[in-house]
Design a protein around this motif. Structure first.
Motif, PDB file in Angstrom:
ATOM      1  N   MET A   1       0.822  -1.216   0.000  1.00 45.33           N
ATOM      2  CA  MET A   1       0.000   0.000   0.000  1.00 45.33           C
ATOM      3  C   MET A   1       0.855   1.265   0.000  1.00 45.33           C
ATOM      4  N   GLU A   2       1.941   1.207   0.794  1.00 44.38           N
ATOM      5  CA  GLU A   2       2.809   2.373   0.859  1.00 44.38           C
ATOM      6  C   GLU A   2       3.421   2.681  -0.511  1.00 44.38           C
ATOM      7  N   VAL A   3       3.808   1.615  -1.221  1.00 48.94           N
ATOM      8  CA  VAL A   3       4.407   1.796  -2.552  1.00 48.94           C
ATOM      9  C   VAL A   3       3.383   2.382  -3.517  1.00 48.94           C
ATOM     10  N   LYS A   4       2.136   1.847  -3.442  1.00 49.40           N
ATOM     11  CA  LYS A   4       1.078   2.335  -4.323  1.00 49.40           C
ATOM     12  C   LYS A   4       0.761   3.806  -4.040  1.00 49.40           C
ATOM     13  N   ARG A   5       0.692   4.151  -2.742  1.00 47.43           N
ATOM     14  CA  ARG A   5       0.409   5.533  -2.364  1.00 47.43           C
ATOM     15  C   ARG A   5       1.531   6.467  -2.831  1.00 47.43           C
ATOM     16  N   ASP A   6       2.749   5.989  -2.745  1.00 43.19           N
ATOM     17  CA  ASP A   6       3.892   6.798  -3.175  1.00 43.19           C
ATOM     18  C   ASP A   6       3.852   7.048  -4.682  1.00 43.19           C
ATOM     19  N   ILE A   7       3.481   5.997  -5.437  1.00 39.37           N
ATOM     20  CA  ILE A   7       3.384   6.145  -6.904  1.00 39.37           C
ATOM     21  C   ILE A   7       2.269   7.119  -7.269  1.00 39.37           C
ATOM     22  N   LEU A   8       1.103   6.980  -6.617  1.00 35.75           N
ATOM     23  CA  LEU A   8      -0.016   7.883  -6.895  1.00 35.75           C
ATOM     24  C   LEU A   8       0.340   9.331  -6.556  1.00 35.75           C
ATOM     25  N   TRP A   9       1.056   9.507  -5.452  1.00 31.36           N
ATOM     26  CA  TRP A   9       1.447  10.864  -5.057  1.00 31.36           C
ATOM     27  C   TRP A   9       2.343  11.506  -6.117  1.00 31.36           C
ATOM     28  N   ARG A  10       3.258  10.704  -6.656  1.00 30.16           N
ATOM     29  CA  ARG A  10       4.154  11.215  -7.699  1.00 30.16           C
ATOM     30  C   ARG A  10       3.386  11.524  -8.989  1.00 30.16           C
ATOM     31  N   VAL A  11       2.406  10.671  -9.318  1.00 27.87           N
ATOM     32  CA  VAL A  11       1.588  10.908 -10.514  1.00 27.87           C
ATOM     33  C   VAL A  11       0.805  12.206 -10.363  1.00 27.87           C
ATOM     34  N   TYR A  12       0.176  12.396  -9.191  1.00 24.62           N
ATOM     35  CA  TYR A  12      -0.587  13.625  -8.947  1.00 24.62           C
ATOM     36  C   TYR A  12       0.316  14.863  -9.004  1.00 24.62           C
ATOM     37  N   LEU A  13       1.498  14.724  -8.426  1.00 22.53           N
ATOM     38  CA  LEU A  13       2.438  15.852  -8.424  1.00 22.53           C
ATOM     39  C   LEU A  13       2.873  16.202  -9.847  1.00 22.53           C
ATOM     40  N   SER A  14       3.132  15.158 -10.651  1.00 26.71           N
ATOM     41  CA  SER A  14       3.523  15.391 -12.046  1.00 26.71           C
ATOM     42  C   SER A  14       2.386  16.049 -12.821  1.00 26.71           C
ATOM     43  N   PHE A  15       1.163  15.579 -12.566  1.00 23.41           N
ATOM     44  CA  PHE A  15      -0.004  16.153 -13.246  1.00 23.41           C
ATOM     45  C   PHE A  15      -0.170  17.633 -12.898  1.00 23.41           C
ATOM     46  N   LEU A  16      -0.020  17.946 -11.599  1.00 25.88           N
ATOM     47  CA  LEU A  16      -0.142  19.340 -11.174  1.00 25.88           C
ATOM     48  C   LEU A  16       0.951  20.212 -11.799  1.00 25.88           C
ATOM     49  N   GLY A  17       2.164  19.630 -11.901  1.00 26.10           N
ATOM     50  CA  GLY A  17       3.263  20.379 -12.518  1.00 26.10           C
ATOM     51  C   GLY A  17       2.988  20.671 -13.983  1.00 26.10           C
ATOM     52  N   ILE A  18       2.502  19.643 -14.709  1.00 21.86           N
ATOM     53  CA  ILE A  18       2.181  19.829 -16.130  1.00 21.86           C
ATOM     54  C   ILE A  18       1.053  20.842 -16.297  1.00 21.86           C
ATOM     55  N   ALA A  19       0.041  20.758 -15.429  1.00 20.87           N
ATOM     56  CA  ALA A  19      -1.083  21.696 -15.494  1.00 20.87           C
ATOM     57  C   ALA A  19      -0.619  23.129 -15.241  1.00 20.87           C
ATOM     58  N   ALA A  20       0.297  23.294 -14.279  1.00 16.21           N
ATOM     59  CA  ALA A  20       0.800  24.635 -13.957  1.00 16.21           C
ATOM     60  C   ALA A  20       1.589  25.213 -15.127  1.00 16.21           C
ATOM     61  N   VAL A  21       2.461  24.376 -15.722  1.00 10.25           N
ATOM     62  CA  VAL A  21       3.258  24.842 -16.871  1.00 10.25           C
ATOM     63  C   VAL A  21       2.348  25.192 -18.043  1.00 10.25           C
ATOM     64  N   SER A  22       1.325  24.362 -18.293  1.00 11.22           N
ATOM     65  CA  SER A  22       0.388  24.621 -19.387  1.00 11.22           C
ATOM     66  C   SER A  22      -0.363  25.928 -19.161  1.00 11.22           C
ATOM     67  N   THR A  23      -0.745  26.174 -17.905  1.00  9.55           N
ATOM     68  CA  THR A  23      -1.450  27.420 -17.581  1.00  9.55           C
ATOM     69  C   THR A  23      -0.572  28.635 -17.839  1.00  9.55           C
ATOM     70  N   VAL A  24       0.706  28.528 -17.458  1.00 13.91           N
ATOM     71  CA  VAL A  24       1.645  29.634 -17.687  1.00 13.91           C
ATOM     72  C   VAL A  24       1.817  29.890 -19.185  1.00 13.91           C
ATOM     73  N   ILE A  25       1.944  28.815 -19.967  1.00 16.08           N
ATOM     74  CA  ILE A  25       2.124  28.957 -21.424  1.00 16.08           C
ATOM     75  C   ILE A  25       0.897  29.604 -22.056  1.00 16.08           C
TER      76      ILE A  25
END
Length: 246
Positions: A1-25
């Motif tokens: 579970m810890e591994v799965k939660r860690d992977i999901l957290w990284r996916v969400y963080l990457s998504f937020l980063g991409i969304a932020a960069v797209s918004t700036v562009i």
């Protein structure tokens, strides 16, 4: 579970980063298009240059006793480049010192606007950095000579920003009398949309002598598609020859 939660957290963080960069562009693209659009379009226009022909002054047709039957007289179109170095140096000192006296001279001579209206329009063009502000068009040679002595205009092109374009107008002193013999030389718009010349009579018979040799000039296109001559890049036309009838 810890591994799965860690992977999901990284996916969400990457998504937020991409969304932020797209918004700036997207925000930057909107800013460039809406706020800076006029500036960049004018910059694009200023990079467009081309060679334009300069029409030679047509020769004069004289009668055997020396009377003019058909001749060309110059007309002058006057513009002002409010971005000229001479008007901008020292925080626009020369422009500010001369704009009121120049406006008074224009109003007193041409009479189409008051000096206050002239001054207001000049200052508005100056703030907008207009590179080709129209002053007067189709001036006669006498009017142009008077204009050259106005405050600011008499300082020369580099200091005043005044741009002069010379055109010619065909004049027949006898007007309709003997028009079929002496002829006409006038412009017309062809079906292709281009302006061409129509000559009849002596104007047509001796067209190759009267026409002269066209010159060339380099023009730069500014905002609005207006062609501004580039100083120093001009080949003067060779005027046409005169014809004496017998």
């Amino acid at each position: 579970m810890e591994v799965k939660r860690d992977i999901l957290w990284r996916v969400y963080l990457s998504f937020l980063g991409i969304a932020a960069v797209s918004t700036v562009i997207l925000a930057r693209a909107f800013y460039i298009q809406r706020v800076q659009g006029t500036y960049w379009r004018s910059m694009s226009d200023s990079l467009h240059q081309r060679i334009e022909p300069l029409e030679a002054e047509r020769g004069t047709i004289y009668s055997e006793d020396g009377q003019m039957l058909s001749t060309s007289i110059p007309t002058f179109d006057i513009y002002m480049d409010t971005e000229a170095d001479g008007l901008r140096e020292k925080n626009g000192k020369r422009f500010k010192e001369n704009v009121d006296s120049f406006s008074i001279a224009m109003a007193n001579y041409f009479g189409d606007k008051s000096s206050r209206e002239y001054s207001r329009d000049f200052q508005q063009a100056y703030r907008k950095k207009d590179r080709y502000y129209p002053l007067e068009k189709k001036l006669s040679f006498e009017d142009y000579k008077t204009f050259r002595d106005f405050p600011l205009a008499r300082l020369g092109r580099n200091k005043s920003g005044v741009i002069v374009e010379v055109n010619s107008k065909r004049l027949t002193p006898f007007q309709l009398l003997a028009n079929r013999t002496v002829g006409l030389s006038r412009d017309y718009v062809a079906s292709s949309g281009k302006v061409k010349k129509m000559n009849v009579g002596l104007e047509k018979s001796y067209d190759s002598f009267l026409t002269g040799q066209s010159g060339q000039r380099l023009v730069r296109f500014i905002a609005g598609g207006v062609a501004v001559p580039v100083e120093g890049y001009k080949i003067e036309p060779e005027n046409g020859k005169d014809v004496v009838t017998t």
